[in-house]
Design a protein around this motif. Structure first.
Motif, PDB file in Angstrom:
ATOM      1  N   ALA A 130       0.832  -1.210   0.000  1.00 26.41           N
ATOM      2  CA  ALA A 130       0.000   0.000   0.000  1.00 26.41           C
ATOM      3  C   ALA A 130       0.865   1.258   0.000  1.00 26.41           C
ATOM      4  O   ALA A 130       0.542   2.239  -0.682  1.00 26.41           O
ATOM      5  CB  ALA A 130      -0.931  -0.006   1.207  1.00 26.41           C
ATOM      6  N   VAL A 131       1.959   1.228   0.740  1.00 30.63           N
ATOM      7  CA  VAL A 131       2.843   2.390   0.805  1.00 30.63           C
ATOM      8  C   VAL A 131       3.483   2.657  -0.557  1.00 30.63           C
ATOM      9  O   VAL A 131       3.537   3.804  -1.019  1.00 30.63           O
ATOM     10  CB  VAL A 131       3.925   2.181   1.888  1.00 30.63           C
ATOM     11  N   VAL A 132       3.941   1.618  -1.221  1.00 29.88           N
ATOM     12  CA  VAL A 132       4.560   1.767  -2.537  1.00 29.88           C
ATOM     13  C   VAL A 132       3.525   2.252  -3.552  1.00 29.88           C
ATOM     14  O   VAL A 132       3.798   3.148  -4.361  1.00 29.88           O
ATOM     15  CB  VAL A 132       5.214   0.435  -2.985  1.00 29.88           C
ATOM     16  N   ALA A 133       2.322   1.679  -3.518  1.00 27.08           N
ATOM     17  CA  ALA A 133       1.260   2.087  -4.448  1.00 27.08           C
ATOM     18  C   ALA A 133       0.869   3.550  -4.226  1.00 27.08           C
ATOM     19  O   ALA A 133       0.657   4.296  -5.194  1.00 27.08           O
ATOM     20  CB  ALA A 133       0.052   1.180  -4.292  1.00 27.08           C
ATOM     21  N   LEU A 134       0.778   3.973  -2.974  1.00 23.58           N
ATOM     22  CA  LEU A 134       0.461   5.373  -2.696  1.00 23.58           C
ATOM     23  C   LEU A 134       1.583   6.302  -3.137  1.00 23.58           C
ATOM     24  O   LEU A 134       1.335   7.404  -3.630  1.00 23.58           O
ATOM     25  CB  LEU A 134       0.168   5.571  -1.211  1.00 23.58           C
ATOM     26  N   GLY A 135       2.809   5.874  -2.971  1.00 22.67           N
ATOM     27  CA  GLY A 135       3.943   6.675  -3.432  1.00 22.67           C
ATOM     28  C   GLY A 135       3.928   6.860  -4.947  1.00 22.67           C
ATOM     29  O   GLY A 135       4.177   7.963  -5.459  1.00 22.67           O
ATOM     30  N   ILE A 136       3.626   5.790  -5.674  1.00 27.33           N
ATOM     31  CA  ILE A 136       3.527   5.887  -7.126  1.00 27.33           C
ATOM     32  C   ILE A 136       2.364   6.792  -7.514  1.00 27.33           C
ATOM     33  O   ILE A 136       2.474   7.612  -8.432  1.00 27.33           O
ATOM     34  CB  ILE A 136       3.381   4.486  -7.745  1.00 27.33           C
ATOM     35  N   GLY A 137       1.239   6.665  -6.811  1.00 28.28           N
ATOM     36  CA  GLY A 137       0.079   7.513  -7.095  1.00 28.28           C
ATOM     37  C   GLY A 137       0.355   8.986  -6.843  1.00 28.28           C
ATOM     38  O   GLY A 137      -0.052   9.850  -7.630  1.00 28.28           O
ATOM     39  N   VAL A 138       1.060   9.286  -5.765  1.00 23.54           N
ATOM     40  CA  VAL A 138       1.416  10.683  -5.472  1.00 23.54           C
ATOM     41  C   VAL A 138       2.366  11.228  -6.537  1.00 23.54           C
ATOM     42  O   VAL A 138       2.236  12.385  -6.969  1.00 23.54           O
ATOM     43  CB  VAL A 138       2.035  10.780  -4.060  1.00 23.54           C
ATOM     44  N   THR A 139       3.291  10.399  -6.990  1.00 24.82           N
ATOM     45  CA  THR A 139       4.202  10.823  -8.046  1.00 24.82           C
ATOM     46  C   THR A 139       3.452  11.122  -9.338  1.00 24.82           C
ATOM     47  O   THR A 139       3.719  12.120 -10.015  1.00 24.82           O
ATOM     48  CB  THR A 139       5.267   9.738  -8.292  1.00 24.82           C
ATOM     49  N   LYS A 140       2.488  10.266  -9.683  1.00 21.80           N
ATOM     50  CA  LYS A 140       1.685  10.507 -10.889  1.00 21.80           C
ATOM     51  C   LYS A 140       0.861  11.785 -10.757  1.00 21.80           C
ATOM     52  O   LYS A 140       0.773  12.572 -11.711  1.00 21.80           O
ATOM     53  CB  LYS A 140       0.767   9.320 -11.166  1.00 21.80           C
ATOM     54  N   ALA A 141       0.274  12.005  -9.588  1.00 27.66           N
ATOM     55  CA  ALA A 141      -0.523  13.214  -9.378  1.00 27.66           C
ATOM     56  C   ALA A 141       0.343  14.466  -9.454  1.00 27.66           C
ATOM     57  O   ALA A 141      -0.066  15.483 -10.031  1.00 27.66           O
ATOM     58  CB  ALA A 141      -1.239  13.138  -8.032  1.00 27.66           C
ATOM     59  N   ALA A 142       1.539  14.406  -8.883  1.00 22.99           N
ATOM     60  CA  ALA A 142       2.444  15.565  -8.938  1.00 22.99           C
ATOM     61  C   ALA A 142       2.891  15.846 -10.371  1.00 22.99           C
ATOM     62  O   ALA A 142       2.985  17.005 -10.779  1.00 22.99           O
ATOM     63  CB  ALA A 142       3.658  15.309  -8.048  1.00 22.99           C
ATOM     64  N   LEU A 143       3.121  14.795 -11.137  1.00 22.27           N
ATOM     65  CA  LEU A 143       3.507  14.975 -12.537  1.00 22.27           C
ATOM     66  C   LEU A 143       2.381  15.615 -13.346  1.00 22.27           C
ATOM     67  O   LEU A 143       2.611  16.538 -14.131  1.00 22.27           O
ATOM     68  CB  LEU A 143       3.893  13.614 -13.128  1.00 22.27           C
ATOM     69  N   VAL A 144       1.165  15.160 -13.141  1.00 23.01           N
ATOM     70  CA  VAL A 144       0.013  15.743 -13.845  1.00 23.01           C
ATOM     71  C   VAL A 144      -0.184  17.200 -13.431  1.00 23.01           C
ATOM     72  O   VAL A 144      -0.420  18.075 -14.268  1.00 23.01           O
ATOM     73  CB  VAL A 144      -1.255  14.903 -13.584  1.00 23.01           C
ATOM     74  N   ALA A 145      -0.077  17.477 -12.141  1.00 19.86           N
ATOM     75  CA  ALA A 145      -0.272  18.849 -11.668  1.00 19.86           C
ATOM     76  C   ALA A 145       0.813  19.781 -12.193  1.00 19.86           C
ATOM     77  O   ALA A 145       0.528  20.905 -12.604  1.00 19.86           O
ATOM     78  CB  ALA A 145      -0.294  18.874 -10.137  1.00 19.86           C
ATOM     79  N   ALA A 146       2.040  19.326 -12.207  1.00 21.13           N
ATOM     80  CA  ALA A 146       3.135  20.195 -12.633  1.00 21.13           C
ATOM     81  C   ALA A 146       3.133  20.435 -14.139  1.00 21.13           C
ATOM     82  O   ALA A 146       3.308  21.568 -14.597  1.00 21.13           O
ATOM     83  CB  ALA A 146       4.474  19.587 -12.214  1.00 21.13           C
ATOM     84  N   ILE A 147       2.892  19.394 -14.913  1.00 12.34           N
ATOM     85  CA  ILE A 147       3.019  19.515 -16.367  1.00 12.34           C
ATOM     86  C   ILE A 147       1.697  19.902 -17.019  1.00 12.34           C
ATOM     87  O   ILE A 147       1.598  20.920 -17.706  1.00 12.34           O
ATOM     88  CB  ILE A 147       3.540  18.197 -16.976  1.00 12.34           C
ATOM     89  N   PHE A 148       0.656  19.106 -16.812  1.00 11.43           N
ATOM     90  CA  PHE A 148      -0.589  19.311 -17.551  1.00 11.43           C
ATOM     91  C   PHE A 148      -1.438  20.443 -16.973  1.00 11.43           C
ATOM     92  O   PHE A 148      -2.142  21.126 -17.711  1.00 11.43           O
ATOM     93  CB  PHE A 148      -1.388  18.017 -17.621  1.00 11.43           C
TER      94      PHE A 148
END
Length: 91
Positions: free
Chosen positions: A37-55
């Motif tokens: 769960a910790v790894v999955a949440l970390g990947i999800g936060v990374t994806k959300a940060a990438l979308v927020a920063a770029i798109f």
């Protein structure tokens, strides 16, 4: 008529999101126990940060816009916390 070409940052973000998607699917089949769960949440936060920063282009905005984006995330955290407390305190 000229053709529109995506910028290098959009292509890099798209490839990064595809890589993180592949990592998410791979991690789903790896038995990590409680760390899954910790790894999955970390990947999800990374994806959300990438979308927020770029798109959402938050990397090019002023401090007030970033403050309001952070306030939205803070409010989401409050709502998730209250929902979790309701779930944990039921008998």
């Amino acid at each position: 008529m000229t053709q529109w070409r995506p910028s290098l940052s959009l292509i890099a973000a798209w490839l990064g999101l595809l890589g993180l998607l592949a990592l998410t699917v791979t991690i789903a089949y790896v038995p990590l126990g409680a760390a899954n769960a910790v790894v999955a949440l970390g990947i999800g936060v990374t994806k959300a940060a990438l979308v927020a920063a770029i798109f959402m282009e938050l990397r090019h905005r002023d401090a007030l816009t970033l403050l309001f984006a952070g306030a939205g995330l803070f409010w989401l955290g409050i709502l998730l916390w209250l929902g979790l407390m309701d779930f944990l305190t039921r008998t």
